[in-house]
Motif scaffolding. Structure first.
Motif, PDB file in Angstrom:
ATOM      1  N   ILE A 162     -17.708  59.758  -9.064  1.00  0.00           N
ATOM      2  CA  ILE A 162     -17.807  60.198 -10.453  1.00  0.00           C
ATOM      3  C   ILE A 162     -17.089  61.520 -10.687  1.00  0.00           C
ATOM      4  N   THR A 163     -17.150  62.423  -9.718  1.00  0.00           N
ATOM      5  CA  THR A 163     -16.489  63.726  -9.853  1.00  0.00           C
ATOM      6  C   THR A 163     -15.488  63.887  -8.713  1.00  0.00           C
ATOM      7  N   GLU A 164     -14.269  64.329  -9.036  1.00  0.00           N
ATOM      8  CA  GLU A 164     -13.199  64.384  -8.038  1.00  0.00           C
ATOM      9  C   GLU A 164     -13.215  65.690  -7.251  1.00  0.00           C
ATOM     10  N   TRP A 165     -14.331  65.968  -6.562  1.00  0.00           N
ATOM     11  CA  TRP A 165     -14.380  67.146  -5.698  1.00  0.00           C
ATOM     12  C   TRP A 165     -13.352  67.019  -4.580  1.00  0.00           C
ATOM     13  N   PRO A 166     -12.688  68.110  -4.195  1.00  0.00           N
ATOM     14  CA  PRO A 166     -11.653  68.037  -3.158  1.00  0.00           C
ATOM     15  C   PRO A 166     -12.132  67.402  -1.853  1.00  0.00           C
ATOM     16  N   GLU A 167     -13.379  67.649  -1.461  1.00  0.00           N
ATOM     17  CA  GLU A 167     -13.853  67.121  -0.183  1.00  0.00           C
ATOM     18  C   GLU A 167     -13.998  65.600  -0.190  1.00  0.00           C
ATOM     19  N   PHE A 168     -13.999  64.982  -1.386  1.00  0.00           N
ATOM     20  CA  PHE A 168     -14.099  63.532  -1.459  1.00  0.00           C
ATOM     21  C   PHE A 168     -12.750  62.851  -1.287  1.00  0.00           C
ATOM     22  N   ARG A 169     -11.664  63.605  -1.389  1.00  0.00           N
ATOM     23  CA  ARG A 169     -10.337  63.000  -1.424  1.00  0.00           C
ATOM     24  C   ARG A 169      -9.861  62.501  -0.055  1.00  0.00           C
ATOM     25  N   LEU A 170     -10.350  63.103   1.009  1.00  0.00           N
ATOM     26  CA  LEU A 170      -9.900  62.720   2.350  1.00  0.00           C
ATOM     27  C   LEU A 170     -11.110  62.418   3.239  1.00  0.00           C
ATOM     28  N   PRO A 171     -11.811  61.334   2.973  1.00  0.00           N
ATOM     29  CA  PRO A 171     -12.986  61.000   3.782  1.00  0.00           C
ATOM     30  C   PRO A 171     -12.579  60.379   5.117  1.00  0.00           C
ATOM     31  N   ASN A 172     -13.525  60.319   6.028  1.00  0.00           N
ATOM     32  CA  ASN A 172     -13.318  59.651   7.301  1.00  0.00           C
ATOM     33  C   ASN A 172     -13.741  58.185   7.131  1.00  0.00           C
ATOM     34  N   TYR A 173     -12.775  57.292   7.061  1.00  0.00           N
ATOM     35  CA  TYR A 173     -13.070  55.892   6.771  1.00  0.00           C
ATOM     36  C   TYR A 173     -13.846  55.217   7.905  1.00  0.00           C
ATOM     37  N   ARG A 174     -13.641  55.678   9.132  1.00  0.00           N
ATOM     38  CA  ARG A 174     -14.366  55.081  10.254  1.00  0.00           C
ATOM     39  C   ARG A 174     -15.863  55.394  10.154  1.00  0.00           C
ATOM     40  N   ILE A 175     -16.180  56.623   9.765  1.00  0.00           N
ATOM     41  CA  ILE A 175     -17.592  56.981   9.582  1.00  0.00           C
ATOM     42  C   ILE A 175     -18.176  56.187   8.415  1.00  0.00           C
ATOM     43  N   MET A 176     -17.428  56.071   7.358  1.00  0.00           N
ATOM     44  CA  MET A 176     -17.917  55.365   6.179  1.00  0.00           C
ATOM     45  C   MET A 176     -18.254  53.914   6.492  1.00  0.00           C
ATOM     46  N   GLU A 177     -17.383  53.213   7.199  1.00  0.00           N
ATOM     47  CA  GLU A 177     -17.622  51.801   7.448  1.00  0.00           C
ATOM     48  C   GLU A 177     -18.812  51.570   8.381  1.00  0.00           C
ATOM     49  N   LYS A 178     -19.111  52.546   9.219  1.00  0.00           N
ATOM     50  CA  LYS A 178     -20.274  52.411  10.097  1.00  0.00           C
ATOM     51  C   LYS A 178     -21.589  52.611   9.331  1.00  0.00           C
ATOM     52  N   LEU A 179     -21.536  53.403   8.274  1.00  0.00           N
ATOM     53  CA  LEU A 179     -22.759  53.734   7.543  1.00  0.00           C
ATOM     54  C   LEU A 179     -23.060  52.772   6.404  1.00  0.00           C
ATOM     55  N   MET A 180     -22.029  52.269   5.737  1.00  0.00           N
ATOM     56  CA  MET A 180     -22.218  51.456   4.543  1.00  0.00           C
ATOM     57  C   MET A 180     -22.600  50.014   4.884  1.00  0.00           C
ATOM     58  N   LYS A 181     -23.507  49.467   4.099  1.00  0.00           N
ATOM     59  CA  LYS A 181     -23.884  48.068   4.277  1.00  0.00           C
ATOM     60  C   LYS A 181     -22.721  47.161   3.908  1.00  0.00           C
ATOM     61  N   THR A 182     -22.079  47.467   2.798  1.00  0.00           N
ATOM     62  CA  THR A 182     -20.866  46.757   2.384  1.00  0.00           C
ATOM     63  C   THR A 182     -19.826  47.792   1.983  1.00  0.00           C
ATOM     64  N   LYS A 183     -18.583  47.523   2.322  1.00  0.00           N
ATOM     65  CA  LYS A 183     -17.504  48.502   2.118  1.00  0.00           C
ATOM     66  C   LYS A 183     -16.899  48.330   0.717  1.00  0.00           C
ATOM     67  N   VAL A 184     -17.627  48.793  -0.271  1.00  0.00           N
ATOM     68  CA  VAL A 184     -17.213  48.658  -1.662  1.00  0.00           C
ATOM     69  C   VAL A 184     -17.161  50.042  -2.305  1.00  0.00           C
ATOM     70  N   ILE A 185     -16.055  50.348  -2.979  1.00  0.00           N
ATOM     71  CA  ILE A 185     -15.892  51.638  -3.654  1.00  0.00           C
ATOM     72  C   ILE A 185     -15.491  51.403  -5.110  1.00  0.00           C
ATOM     73  N   PHE A 186     -16.232  52.045  -6.015  1.00  0.00           N
ATOM     74  CA  PHE A 186     -15.865  52.100  -7.425  1.00  0.00           C
ATOM     75  C   PHE A 186     -15.393  53.526  -7.701  1.00  0.00           C
ATOM     76  N   ASP A 187     -14.107  53.653  -7.935  1.00  0.00           N
ATOM     77  CA  ASP A 187     -13.487  54.977  -8.051  1.00  0.00           C
ATOM     78  C   ASP A 187     -13.295  55.335  -9.523  1.00  0.00           C
ATOM     79  N   GLY A 188     -14.236  56.093 -10.070  1.00  0.00           N
ATOM     80  CA  GLY A 188     -14.160  56.463 -11.472  1.00  0.00           C
ATOM     81  C   GLY A 188     -13.099  57.486 -11.789  1.00  0.00           C
TER      82      GLY A 188
END
Length: 265
Positions: free
Chosen positions: A212-238
């Motif tokens: 929802i908010t484009e904070w700088p720290e959200f722009r370069l996430p670690n995708y490997r960490i994300m896929e391990k944590l998320m139940k489904t790999k779905v992103i809605f980028d507002g």
């Protein structure tokens, strides 16, 4: 929401393309917004109507009363947008729109004010339902960013408030992270959502991530960490901060709000 979804599916169909034929929709912009104006002008045109743009600078009650009555004679609806520097105190924008509605004999639509941006919230809710189905009860959705823009805890114009409200009404469990605005959010909506200590904790067992908010720290996430944590790999980028090609390469189902297609099928 159901009607909006149907109209989106049947865009350009004869069923909707002439419902505003020979009618004028009057847009009042207290402050300029190119994107907002373009969106409404195109929508009115596609529905067969004519969009009239005005940039008023007066908020006096007698001006609002007289203007609303005159516009009611000639228009089919009034859209009002008042945000940012045009507002001197919180709630002023919402009160102005309610005044127009009080004196008008035709529908008055909020195109964005200092408390809510309902049209943006509606568009994002429709995107969630398209992917996850109309029944969102007991789903978990993560929100990154609560403030209305980066580098502030100001939530006076934050679309997150509308989105959270609508998702809670659908029975969704919400986990959220914002670098500075979580305390301010808690003052407004209490503990109706779960606040996390960092962005990755908010992703644990989530069905989808919403930006929802484009904070700088959200722009370069670690995708490997994300896929391990998320139940489904779905992103809605507002805010459309991610590259759809990069999303596809990392096997995420990605929806950029306002973009035509998602990155993976």
């Amino acid at each position: 929401i159901e009607l909006a979804e149907e109209m989106k599916k049947k865009r350009f169909s004869p069923e909707f393309s002439n419902i505003l034929y020979n009618k004028s929709f009057i847009m009042l912009f207290y402050g300029v917004s190119g994107e907002n104006r373009q969106t409404f002008e195109i929508a009115v045109t596609e529905l067969g109507g004519h969009a009239v743009f005005q940039n008023p600078e007066i908020m006096r009650p007698e001006y609002v009363r007289d203007s609303a009555r005159i516009m009611s004679r000639y228009g089919c609806g009034i859209g009002v947008r008042i945000l940012g520097d045009e507002i001197s105190e919180y709630g002023q924008g919402e009160r102005l729109i309610r005044k127009y509605a009080e004196y008008s004999d035709i529908p008055v639509i909020s195109m964005g004010h200092d408390k809510y941006h309902p049209c943006q919230g509606l568009a994002e809710i429709i995107s969630y339902r398209q992917h996850m189905g109309s029944d969102l009860k007991d789903r978990t959705i993560t929100i990154w960013g609560l403030s209305f823009k980066p580098n502030t805890d100001d939530m006076r114009e934050a679309p997150s408030l509308v989105i959270i409200q609508k998702l809670l009404e659908k029975g969704v469990r919400i986990k959220a992270y914002d670098p500075v605005a979580m305390d301010e959010c808690r003052k407004r909506i209490g503990d109706t959502i779960e606040y996390t200590k960092d962005r990755y904790e908010a992703l644990i067992d989530t069905d989808a991530l919403v930006i929802i908010t484009e904070w700088p720290e959200f722009r370069l996430p670690n995708y490997r960490i994300m896929e391990k944590l998320m139940k489904t790999k779905v992103i809605f980028d507002g805010r459309n901060i991610y590259d759809p090609v990069e999303m596809k390469e990392n096997d995420f189902i990605y929806y950029g709000i306002g973009r035509t297609n998602r990155s993976t099928q």
